[in-house]
Design a protein around this motif. Structure first.
Motif, PDB file in Angstrom:
ATOM      1  N   ILE A  96      42.921   7.733 118.978  1.00  0.00           N
ATOM      2  CA  ILE A  96      41.460   7.705 118.857  1.00  0.00           C
ATOM      3  C   ILE A  96      40.864   6.643 119.773  1.00  0.00           C
ATOM      4  O   ILE A  96      39.692   6.300 119.652  1.00  0.00           O
ATOM      5  CB  ILE A  96      41.020   7.456 117.401  1.00  0.00           C
ATOM      6  CG1 ILE A  96      41.581   6.147 116.869  1.00  0.00           C
ATOM      7  CG2 ILE A  96      41.370   8.620 116.522  1.00  0.00           C
ATOM      8  CD1 ILE A  96      41.006   5.743 115.534  1.00  0.00           C
ATOM      9  N   SER A  97      41.656   6.155 120.708  1.00  0.00           N
ATOM     10  CA  SER A  97      41.167   5.127 121.627  1.00  0.00           C
ATOM     11  C   SER A  97      40.327   5.766 122.728  1.00  0.00           C
ATOM     12  O   SER A  97      40.234   6.988 122.852  1.00  0.00           O
ATOM     13  CB  SER A  97      42.339   4.360 122.225  1.00  0.00           C
ATOM     14  OG  SER A  97      43.067   5.190 123.109  1.00  0.00           O
ATOM     15  N   ARG A  98      39.782   4.921 123.561  1.00  0.00           N
ATOM     16  CA  ARG A  98      38.944   5.395 124.664  1.00  0.00           C
ATOM     17  C   ARG A  98      39.768   6.052 125.778  1.00  0.00           C
ATOM     18  O   ARG A  98      39.197   6.573 126.731  1.00  0.00           O
ATOM     19  CB  ARG A  98      38.120   4.248 125.231  1.00  0.00           C
ATOM     20  CG  ARG A  98      37.125   3.704 124.239  1.00  0.00           C
ATOM     21  CD  ARG A  98      36.268   2.625 124.857  1.00  0.00           C
ATOM     22  NE  ARG A  98      35.456   1.980 123.852  1.00  0.00           N
ATOM     23  CZ  ARG A  98      34.220   2.303 123.577  1.00  0.00           C
ATOM     24  NH1 ARG A  98      33.652   3.291 124.221  1.00  0.00           N
ATOM     25  NH2 ARG A  98      33.541   1.663 122.662  1.00  0.00           N
ATOM     26  N   ASN A  99      41.070   6.023 125.649  1.00  0.00           N
ATOM     27  CA  ASN A  99      41.923   6.666 126.652  1.00  0.00           C
ATOM     28  C   ASN A  99      41.825   8.186 126.585  1.00  0.00           C
ATOM     29  O   ASN A  99      42.090   8.861 127.571  1.00  0.00           O
ATOM     30  CB  ASN A  99      43.388   6.249 126.460  1.00  0.00           C
ATOM     31  CG  ASN A  99      43.581   4.754 126.634  1.00  0.00           C
ATOM     32  OD1 ASN A  99      42.788   4.094 127.300  1.00  0.00           O
ATOM     33  ND2 ASN A  99      44.627   4.224 126.027  1.00  0.00           N
ATOM     34  N   GLU A 100      41.479   8.705 125.419  1.00  0.00           N
ATOM     35  CA  GLU A 100      41.348  10.157 125.232  1.00  0.00           C
ATOM     36  C   GLU A 100      39.962  10.618 125.680  1.00  0.00           C
ATOM     37  O   GLU A 100      38.998   9.856 125.688  1.00  0.00           O
ATOM     38  CB  GLU A 100      41.534  10.523 123.758  1.00  0.00           C
ATOM     39  CG  GLU A 100      42.952  10.485 123.275  1.00  0.00           C
ATOM     40  CD  GLU A 100      43.797  11.619 123.814  1.00  0.00           C
ATOM     41  OE1 GLU A 100      43.265  12.655 124.258  1.00  0.00           O
ATOM     42  OE2 GLU A 100      45.025  11.453 123.794  1.00  0.00           O
ATOM     43  N   LYS A 101      39.862  11.912 125.999  1.00  0.00           N
ATOM     44  CA  LYS A 101      38.561  12.497 126.313  1.00  0.00           C
ATOM     45  C   LYS A 101      37.734  12.581 125.040  1.00  0.00           C
ATOM     46  O   LYS A 101      38.277  12.615 123.934  1.00  0.00           O
ATOM     47  CB  LYS A 101      38.747  13.895 126.915  1.00  0.00           C
ATOM     48  CG  LYS A 101      39.417  13.866 128.257  1.00  0.00           C
ATOM     49  CD  LYS A 101      39.583  15.264 128.796  1.00  0.00           C
ATOM     50  CE  LYS A 101      40.284  15.198 130.132  1.00  0.00           C
ATOM     51  NZ  LYS A 101      40.607  16.513 130.648  1.00  0.00           N
ATOM     52  N   MET A 102      36.413  12.611 125.187  1.00  0.00           N
ATOM     53  CA  MET A 102      35.506  12.562 124.039  1.00  0.00           C
ATOM     54  C   MET A 102      35.766  13.708 123.054  1.00  0.00           C
ATOM     55  O   MET A 102      35.817  13.485 121.843  1.00  0.00           O
ATOM     56  CB  MET A 102      34.051  12.593 124.514  1.00  0.00           C
ATOM     57  CG  MET A 102      33.049  12.500 123.395  1.00  0.00           C
ATOM     58  SD  MET A 102      33.216  11.000 122.430  1.00  0.00           S
ATOM     59  CE  MET A 102      32.215   9.905 123.357  1.00  0.00           C
ATOM     60  N   ALA A 103      35.926  14.922 123.539  1.00  0.00           N
ATOM     61  CA  ALA A 103      36.152  16.067 122.637  1.00  0.00           C
ATOM     62  C   ALA A 103      37.453  15.888 121.845  1.00  0.00           C
ATOM     63  O   ALA A 103      37.500  16.163 120.643  1.00  0.00           O
ATOM     64  CB  ALA A 103      36.183  17.367 123.439  1.00  0.00           C
ATOM     65  N   ARG A 105      38.896  12.982 121.152  1.00  0.00           N
ATOM     66  CA  ARG A 105      38.703  11.873 120.218  1.00  0.00           C
ATOM     67  C   ARG A 105      37.965  12.330 118.971  1.00  0.00           C
ATOM     68  O   ARG A 105      38.312  11.933 117.853  1.00  0.00           O
ATOM     69  CB  ARG A 105      37.908  10.743 120.884  1.00  0.00           C
ATOM     70  CG  ARG A 105      38.797   9.833 121.653  1.00  0.00           C
ATOM     71  CD  ARG A 105      38.137   8.695 122.347  1.00  0.00           C
ATOM     72  NE  ARG A 105      36.958   8.126 121.748  1.00  0.00           N
ATOM     73  CZ  ARG A 105      36.043   7.460 122.422  1.00  0.00           C
ATOM     74  NH1 ARG A 105      36.161   7.288 123.714  1.00  0.00           N
ATOM     75  NH2 ARG A 105      35.004   6.940 121.819  1.00  0.00           N
ATOM     76  N   ILE A 106      36.936  13.168 119.128  1.00  0.00           N
ATOM     77  CA  ILE A 106      36.193  13.677 117.975  1.00  0.00           C
ATOM     78  C   ILE A 106      37.121  14.500 117.090  1.00  0.00           C
ATOM     79  O   ILE A 106      37.100  14.361 115.868  1.00  0.00           O
ATOM     80  CB  ILE A 106      34.965  14.491 118.438  1.00  0.00           C
ATOM     81  CG1 ILE A 106      33.934  13.547 119.069  1.00  0.00           C
ATOM     82  CG2 ILE A 106      34.351  15.269 117.279  1.00  0.00           C
ATOM     83  CD1 ILE A 106      32.780  14.245 119.737  1.00  0.00           C
ATOM     84  N   LYS A 107      37.954  15.328 117.706  1.00  0.00           N
ATOM     85  CA  LYS A 107      38.914  16.117 116.931  1.00  0.00           C
ATOM     86  C   LYS A 107      39.902  15.206 116.209  1.00  0.00           C
ATOM     87  O   LYS A 107      40.226  15.419 115.036  1.00  0.00           O
ATOM     88  CB  LYS A 107      39.655  17.073 117.856  1.00  0.00           C
ATOM     89  CG  LYS A 107      40.649  17.943 117.136  1.00  0.00           C
ATOM     90  CD  LYS A 107      41.397  18.820 118.104  1.00  0.00           C
ATOM     91  CE  LYS A 107      42.465  19.579 117.345  1.00  0.00           C
ATOM     92  NZ  LYS A 107      43.472  20.126 118.211  1.00  0.00           N
ATOM     93  N   ASN A 108      40.363  14.152 116.878  1.00  0.00           N
ATOM     94  CA  ASN A 108      41.308  13.227 116.272  1.00  0.00           C
ATOM     95  C   ASN A 108      40.667  12.407 115.154  1.00  0.00           C
ATOM     96  O   ASN A 108      41.323  12.102 114.163  1.00  0.00           O
ATOM     97  CB  ASN A 108      41.908  12.304 117.336  1.00  0.00           C
ATOM     98  CG  ASN A 108      42.837  13.040 118.279  1.00  0.00           C
ATOM     99  OD1 ASN A 108      43.267  14.161 118.006  1.00  0.00           O
ATOM    100  ND2 ASN A 108      43.146  12.431 119.400  1.00  0.00           N
ATOM    101  N   ILE A 109      39.412  12.042 115.316  1.00  0.00           N
ATOM    102  CA  ILE A 109      38.717  11.292 114.260  1.00  0.00           C
ATOM    103  C   ILE A 109      38.547  12.162 113.021  1.00  0.00           C
ATOM    104  O   ILE A 109      38.594  11.668 111.897  1.00  0.00           O
ATOM    105  CB  ILE A 109      37.374  10.737 114.784  1.00  0.00           C
ATOM    106  CG1 ILE A 109      37.652   9.578 115.744  1.00  0.00           C
ATOM    107  CG2 ILE A 109      36.473  10.286 113.653  1.00  0.00           C
ATOM    108  CD1 ILE A 109      36.440   9.023 116.430  1.00  0.00           C
ATOM    109  N   SER A 110      38.374  13.465 113.217  1.00  0.00           N
ATOM    110  CA  SER A 110      38.266  14.346 112.048  1.00  0.00           C
ATOM    111  C   SER A 110      39.562  14.339 111.236  1.00  0.00           C
ATOM    112  O   SER A 110      39.537  14.578 110.030  1.00  0.00           O
ATOM    113  CB  SER A 110      37.903  15.770 112.467  1.00  0.00           C
ATOM    114  OG  SER A 110      38.984  16.386 113.140  1.00  0.00           O
ATOM    115  N   ALA A 111      40.695  14.031 111.892  1.00  0.00           N
ATOM    116  CA  ALA A 111      41.956  13.917 111.162  1.00  0.00           C
ATOM    117  C   ALA A 111      41.961  12.685 110.266  1.00  0.00           C
ATOM    118  O   ALA A 111      42.819  12.564 109.390  1.00  0.00           O
ATOM    119  CB  ALA A 111      43.122  13.854 112.147  1.00  0.00           C
ATOM    120  N   ILE A 112      41.038  11.773 110.486  1.00  0.00           N
ATOM    121  CA  ILE A 112      40.886  10.598 109.629  1.00  0.00           C
ATOM    122  C   ILE A 112      39.785  10.832 108.599  1.00  0.00           C
ATOM    123  O   ILE A 112      39.938  10.522 107.421  1.00  0.00           O
ATOM    124  CB  ILE A 112      40.569   9.344 110.475  1.00  0.00           C
ATOM    125  CG1 ILE A 112      41.736   9.045 111.414  1.00  0.00           C
ATOM    126  CG2 ILE A 112      40.265   8.143 109.589  1.00  0.00           C
ATOM    127  CD1 ILE A 112      41.424   7.997 112.446  1.00  0.00           C
TER     128      ILE A 112
END
Length: 184
Positions: A96-103, A105-112
């Protein structure tokens, strides 16, 4: 109305950045910088049970006061759950760091967020069942363990708060409009 706009920058041939928009954004940013620290200070310094008892004492229904108390009491638990779920998901390789693309990261944050919401709903169910089993809401009034008497300083603070509120209403509606626009 379009002719009165003070255009600063013409962006992408379609959007214009105006002084009014910058002024509005500055006001919104200032609002958050003022409100958030005060809210955090309130949350950190207020004992939830004492606050609920005080709300009930000034006439707020005890069910509502107790709901506010529960919400304040479980903020640290939700923060802890968020950290735990986030660390668990990161250990599984979800970035979920800034290394990932925004889309992504949003998908990964939904896993949280989804497990956090589900654990919060589970906690709500457990608490509401416990309250129901103990007969919460059966009587019109209730007693409070942390009830405190109002002091002279409390009444002075309430009076100053009312003065600030009335003063802000007077300033807000002084020129016949709720909004201040220096560009008029």
């Amino acid at each position: 109305m379009y002719g009165t706009s003070h255009e600063l920058i013409h962006i992408f041939g379609r959007y214009n950045l105006t002084l009014e928009q910058l002024f509005y954004q500055l006001n919104v940013t200032l609002k958050y910088f003022v409100v958030i620290p005060v809210a955090l200070l309130f949350i950190v310094t207020t004992h939830p049970s004492e606050f609920a008892a005080s709300l009930n004492k000034i006439g707020v229904n005890y069910k509502i006061a107790y709901s506010v108390s529960l919400a304040l009491r479980y903020i640290p638990d939700i923060q802890r759950d968020y950290r735990n779920i986030s660390q668990t998901q990161q250990a599984r390789g979800i970035d979920i760091s800034r290394n990932e693309k925004m889309a992504k990261r949003i998908k990964n944050i939904s896993a949280i967020i989804i497990p956090l919401i589900l654990s919060s709903l589970d906690r709500i169910e457990v608490i509401s069942n416990a309250m129901e089993l103990r007969g919460f809401g059966k009587y019109k009034k209730r007693s409070w363990y942390n009830e405190k008497k109002a002091t002279k300083r409390d009444f002075i603070t309430i009076f100053i708060g009312i003065l600030i509120f009335v003063g802000s209403l007077w300033i807000t509606f002084q020129n016949g409009s709720r909004f201040y626009n220096p560009f008029q």
